[in-house]
Design an enzyme around this catalytic site. Sequence first.
Site, short mmCIF file in Angstrom:
data_model
loop_
_atom_site.label_atom_id
_atom_site.label_comp_id
_atom_site.label_asym_id
_atom_site.label_seq_id
_atom_site.Cartn_x
_atom_site.Cartn_y
_atom_site.Cartn_z
N HIS A 239 0.84 -1.20 0.00
CA HIS A 239 0.00 0.00 0.00
C HIS A 239 0.88 1.25 0.00
CE1 HIS A 239 -3.23 -2.79 1.23
NE2 HIS A 239 -4.03 -1.89 0.73
N LYS B 231 -0.51 4.79 4.62
CA LYS B 231 -1.32 3.80 5.35
C LYS B 231 -0.64 3.45 6.66
CE LYS B 231 -3.77 -0.59 4.73
NZ LYS B 231 -5.09 -0.03 5.06
#
Length: 240
Positions: free
Chosen positions: A135, A139
């Site tokens: 990600h 995040k």
Amino acid sequence: MKIVLIGYGAMNQRVARLAEAKGHEIIGVIVRDATKTYPYPTFERIADAKEADVAIDFSNPELLLPLLDEDFNLPLVIATTGEKEEISKKLKALSDQMPVFFSANMSYGVHALTKILEAAVPLLQDFDIELTEAHHNKKVDAPSGTLVKLYDVIDDLREKSKPVYDRHENTEKRTQEEIGVHSIRGGTIVGEHDVLFAGTDETIEITHRAQSKDIFANGAIGAAEKLINKANDFYTFDNL
């Protein structure tokens, strides 16, 4: 459909844009810092959004969990990741009073991936399994809620399994019950989830790659459109 948004970060900003493009109305947002300027009215509690048909949440456990303890009655679409067990427990209790939808990943493709795993895992009992997710660098939770969901599918289908998150200090060989769980963070990666089945002289890989965050926002809006016509219950992609 009149929507109140829980949280107004990048994801719910996309929900607002896409929902309005579909003809829905955003009546307000529930946020912690109401001193900031928002393009919609702000509320402190879910019950304050009296005109809403549904609430869509893309926030965090710190904002969401206290709200779930309050007195209200409104269909909920919840996409917060982190504190999965606590959130699920509260939502299941609320589902006696209102329809509730919960998914750690609002992509229908990810739901399809879990179904593919349900078919693959029993066929590949002798294969080692490694899970990897990647990600963007903003995040904060790791592993992702989606990867935890994929692990849970595997765990339910294998007699013995245990997650292994870090092997750099391991001094023993890998055992078959181990499921490697790996997280990568960097750049603007939207979301990638890989399942590797490694057997003797052969491997099988199953991959889902999100190319835009719009898939998650559209998934939440689609769930909300169905949920407002459902009876009180706890819903996932399996039963919605």
